[in-house]
Design a protein around this motif. Structure first.
Motif, mmCIF file in Angstrom:
data_model
loop_
_atom_site.group_PDB
_atom_site.id
_atom_site.type_symbol
_atom_site.label_atom_id
_atom_site.label_comp_id
_atom_site.label_asym_id
_atom_site.label_seq_id
_atom_site.Cartn_x
_atom_site.Cartn_y
_atom_site.Cartn_z
ATOM 1 N N TYR A 1 96.864 24.668 53.890
ATOM 2 C CA TYR A 1 96.176 25.777 54.004
ATOM 3 C C TYR A 1 94.792 25.712 54.555
ATOM 4 N N ARG A 2 94.037 24.446 54.331
ATOM 5 C CA ARG A 2 92.893 24.240 54.929
ATOM 6 C C ARG A 2 93.203 24.182 56.437
ATOM 7 N N GLU A 3 94.217 23.788 56.945
ATOM 8 C CA GLU A 3 94.460 23.741 58.412
ATOM 9 C C GLU A 3 94.890 25.170 58.718
ATOM 10 N N THR A 4 95.374 25.870 58.163
ATOM 11 C CA THR A 4 95.788 27.360 58.267
ATOM 12 C C THR A 4 94.480 28.084 58.525
ATOM 13 N N ALA A 5 93.350 27.729 57.536
ATOM 14 C CA ALA A 5 92.250 28.269 57.656
ATOM 15 C C ALA A 5 91.089 27.616 58.811
ATOM 16 N N GLY A 6 91.645 26.839 60.002
ATOM 17 C CA GLY A 6 91.069 26.553 60.799
ATOM 18 C C GLY A 6 90.301 25.459 60.564
ATOM 19 N N GLY A 7 90.655 24.458 59.417
ATOM 20 C CA GLY A 7 90.156 23.273 59.141
ATOM 21 C C GLY A 7 88.848 23.397 58.283
ATOM 22 N N HIS A 8 88.529 24.601 57.757
ATOM 23 C CA HIS A 8 87.409 24.686 56.814
ATOM 24 C C HIS A 8 87.983 24.501 55.353
ATOM 25 N N ASN B 1 87.620 33.663 55.675
ATOM 26 C CA ASN B 1 88.129 34.705 56.250
ATOM 27 C C ASN B 1 89.478 34.191 57.015
ATOM 28 N N LEU B 2 90.473 35.066 57.008
ATOM 29 C CA LEU B 2 91.507 34.897 58.084
ATOM 30 C C LEU B 2 91.268 35.514 59.275
ATOM 31 N N THR B 3 92.281 35.481 60.401
ATOM 32 C CA THR B 3 91.653 35.960 61.560
ATOM 33 C C THR B 3 92.873 36.622 62.302
ATOM 34 N N ASP B 4 92.928 37.409 63.325
ATOM 35 C CA ASP B 4 93.887 37.617 64.262
ATOM 36 C C ASP B 4 93.791 37.258 65.684
ATOM 37 N N THR B 5 92.992 35.949 65.837
ATOM 38 C CA THR B 5 92.860 35.370 66.902
ATOM 39 C C THR B 5 93.936 34.131 67.050
ATOM 40 N N PRO B 6 94.260 33.517 68.056
ATOM 41 C CA PRO B 6 95.230 32.542 68.390
ATOM 42 C C PRO B 6 95.002 31.269 67.158
ATOM 43 N N ALA B 7 93.702 31.084 66.949
ATOM 44 C CA ALA B 7 93.565 30.025 65.971
ATOM 45 C C ALA B 7 93.056 30.535 64.646
ATOM 46 N N PRO B 8 93.872 30.449 63.823
ATOM 47 C CA PRO B 8 93.528 31.210 62.548
ATOM 48 C C PRO B 8 92.251 30.616 61.703
ATOM 49 N N GLY B 9 91.723 31.687 61.059
ATOM 50 C CA GLY B 9 90.720 31.131 59.975
ATOM 51 C C GLY B 9 89.334 31.466 60.381
ATOM 52 N N ARG B 10 89.060 32.301 61.331
ATOM 53 C CA ARG B 10 87.697 32.535 61.634
ATOM 54 C C ARG B 10 87.263 33.902 61.165
ATOM 55 N N ALA B 11 88.054 34.986 61.441
ATOM 56 C CA ALA B 11 87.516 36.577 60.920
ATOM 57 C C ALA B 11 88.735 37.461 60.986
ATOM 58 N N LEU B 12 88.767 38.018 59.801
ATOM 59 C CA LEU B 12 89.589 39.076 59.463
ATOM 60 C C LEU B 12 89.331 40.345 60.074
ATOM 61 N N ALA B 13 89.952 40.757 61.323
ATOM 62 C CA ALA B 13 89.599 42.008 62.011
ATOM 63 C C ALA B 13 89.786 43.114 60.800
ATOM 64 N N THR B 14 89.063 44.082 60.928
ATOM 65 C CA THR B 14 89.253 45.418 60.286
ATOM 66 C C THR B 14 90.339 45.941 60.357
ATOM 67 N N ARG B 15 90.982 46.504 59.280
ATOM 68 C CA ARG B 15 92.366 46.977 59.341
ATOM 69 C C ARG B 15 92.257 48.400 60.013
ATOM 70 N N HIS B 16 93.151 48.832 60.908
ATOM 71 C CA HIS B 16 93.272 50.009 61.567
ATOM 72 C C HIS B 16 93.320 51.142 60.647
ATOM 73 N N SER B 17 92.770 52.122 60.900
ATOM 74 C CA SER B 17 92.834 53.514 59.973
ATOM 75 C C SER B 17 94.301 53.914 59.895
ATOM 76 N N LYS B 18 94.512 54.796 58.853
ATOM 77 C CA LYS B 18 95.770 55.355 58.730
ATOM 78 C C LYS B 18 96.387 56.398 59.731
ATOM 79 N N GLY B 19 95.149 56.901 60.480
ATOM 80 C CA GLY B 19 95.759 58.049 61.281
ATOM 81 C C GLY B 19 95.972 57.279 62.546
ATOM 82 N N GLU B 20 96.017 56.128 62.725
ATOM 83 C CA GLU B 20 96.287 55.550 64.184
ATOM 84 C C GLU B 20 98.003 55.743 64.242
ATOM 85 N N GLU B 21 98.382 55.586 65.302
ATOM 86 C CA GLU B 21 99.748 55.900 65.759
ATOM 87 C C GLU B 21 100.409 54.624 65.961
#
Length: 433
Positions: A396-403, A408-428
């Motif tokens: 899991y430390r590896e999953t979290a970018g070595g920290h 945080n989690l991330t939505d970037t190709p290298a996991p573990g840096r920043a979890l992007a805010t969730r899209h609002s429910k109104g998005e399509e």
């Protein structure tokens, strides 16, 4: 704080849940079984092999492969058949038997195991837990002078990485572990790793989940089979289940084992993982039982002392997609254990013997699959093979970018840096993966 679903409550999933809770996330741990640690983790070899995270694919195994295919090695059983996925996995496995790949894979696994060792101490510093954990050390018994001489290269690699090891004679090893005096066969030499440990992964998982529930608000869902991920514009926002209400979440960690009924995206990618079936038996210890964990290379079996019991594990059956308990293989395990250390434990025929078999999800390289999934917010953490207990926290430390303490989690190709805010429910553009 993000809402994170962890799919799979074996040692890897529980370790992931721990790290996520520590990072301040709201975590829900999900498993299709009636409780945690019910699959490949429940009665595995129990050894925390920080110094012996060697990749399965090796030049030595390649050398012995003809004899294995001809059935001359009782520890292995390979069934060749025309399953395209198995054949491709097998070819990829053979490609990893070169010296360069073996050393690279082994170094990677040892670094991950070191992560588990340090993080496990953090767990024990925070929570009072009793899972028969002991830093008992580990001894690897080499049956011939040639095999002991060949161990020199592995010894050099590990000591160069700061791992404490000693190369001992039989007499020197017996002075540390008196049970070796009763070992019936030749021991040409012993590699001793004093910092290796052992413990019951099933008890570790159950107790850690209890602490996380009380201290961090961990939520659990058992007998709950994940069916698909829900996404909007390429980002996960929920998990749909076959027999439970949908779980809204901002991120998902997939920590599943091997299961023929798993559906995408919870099943491994084609030819990335194949089941390697193993067996174990847990028996009452006698006065002659070992205190140190032992790996018998002649029989390819491991022995771990767990309180007033001894856990014995071995066998590697490869080839079948659907596996089942085979009495002859279990009998071979018991016979090998009796031949090696008959004075160390009660007879396997007694009623309190605990038998077990399951399939470990193995990759061709022995490196677990730790990567972002196809959708943002999805992360893969599976394929640990026979080393799930040893690698659980380090992976899991590896999953979290070595920290070591990921925030945080991330939505970037290298996991573990920043979890992007969730899209609002109104998005399509919602879709189901």
């Amino acid at each position: 704080m993000a809402r994170v679903a962890v799919i799979g409550a074996g040692v890897v999933g529980v370790a992931s849940a721990y790290m996520l809770c520590k990072a301040g996330h709201q975590v829900t741990l999900v498993d299709r079984n009636a409780g945690p640690c019910a699959g490949a983790s429940v009665r595995n070899g129990a050894q925390l092999s920080y110094a012996y995270g060697d990749a399965l694919a090796s030049p030595s195994l390649l050398k012995h492969l003809p004899g294995i295919l001809l059935g001359r090695d009782p520890a292995y059983r390979v069934r060749l058949h025309a399953d395209p996925e198995f054949l491709i996995w097998g070819l990829r496995f053979l490609a990893n038997t070169s010296s360069a790949r073996y050393l690279s894979n082994t170094r990677y696994l040892l670094q991950m195991a070191a992560g588990t060792r340090s993080l496990l101490q953090e767990v024990l510093d925070e929570f009072q837990m009793d899972f028969d954990y002991t830093v008992s050390g580990k001894m690897i018994l080499f049956p011939t002078a040639a095999s002991f001489a060949a161990a020199q290269s592995g010894y050099a690699l590990k000591t160069s990485m700061g791992i404490r090891q000693q190369m001992l004679s039989r007499d020197e090893a017996t002075a540390i572990e008196p049970a070796l005096a009763h070992y019936r066969d030749e021991i040409a030499g012993v590699v001793y790793s004093p910092d290796d440990a052992a413990g019951r992964p099933s008890e570790f998982c159950a107790q850690l989940i209890g602490h996380l529930t009380a201290s961090y608000g961990l939520r659990t869902r058992y007998q709950c089979e994940a069916e698909r991920l829900l996404t909007r514009k390429g980002r996960v926002h929920g998990v749909m289940f076959r027999n439970y209400e949908t779980l809204d979440c901002d991120a998902v960690v997939i920590a599943t084992g091997y299961g023929t009924k798993l559906s995408a995206p919870f099943s491994p990618a084609f030819s990335s993982v194949w089941p390697v079936q193993g067996y174990s038996v847990t028996l009452p210890a006698t006065e002659g039982a070992m205190q140190t964990s032992i790996t018998d290379l002649k029989r390819k079996m491991v022995f771990a002392r767990l309180g007033d019991q001894v856990r014995i594990a071995g066998m590697a059956d490869i080839g079948r997609r659907r596996f089942a308990f085979e009495q002859d293989r279990f009998a071979a395990l018991k016979e090998g254990a009796q031949a090696a250390f008959a004075r160390g434990f009660a007879s396997a025929e007694e009623q309190d013997a605990q038998s077990w078999s399951d399939a470990r999800p193995c990759t061709p390289s022995s490196r677990p699959i730790i990567a972002p999934g196809k959708s943002r917010g999805v992360f893969l953490n599976y394929g640990h093979g026979t080393l799930g207990w040893t690698l659980c926290l380090g992976s899991y430390r590896e999953t979290a970018g070595g920290h070591a303490r990921p925030r945080n989690l991330t939505d970037t190709p290298a996991p573990g840096r920043a979890l992007a805010t969730r899209h609002s429910k109104g998005e399509e553009n919602e879709r189901q993966d």
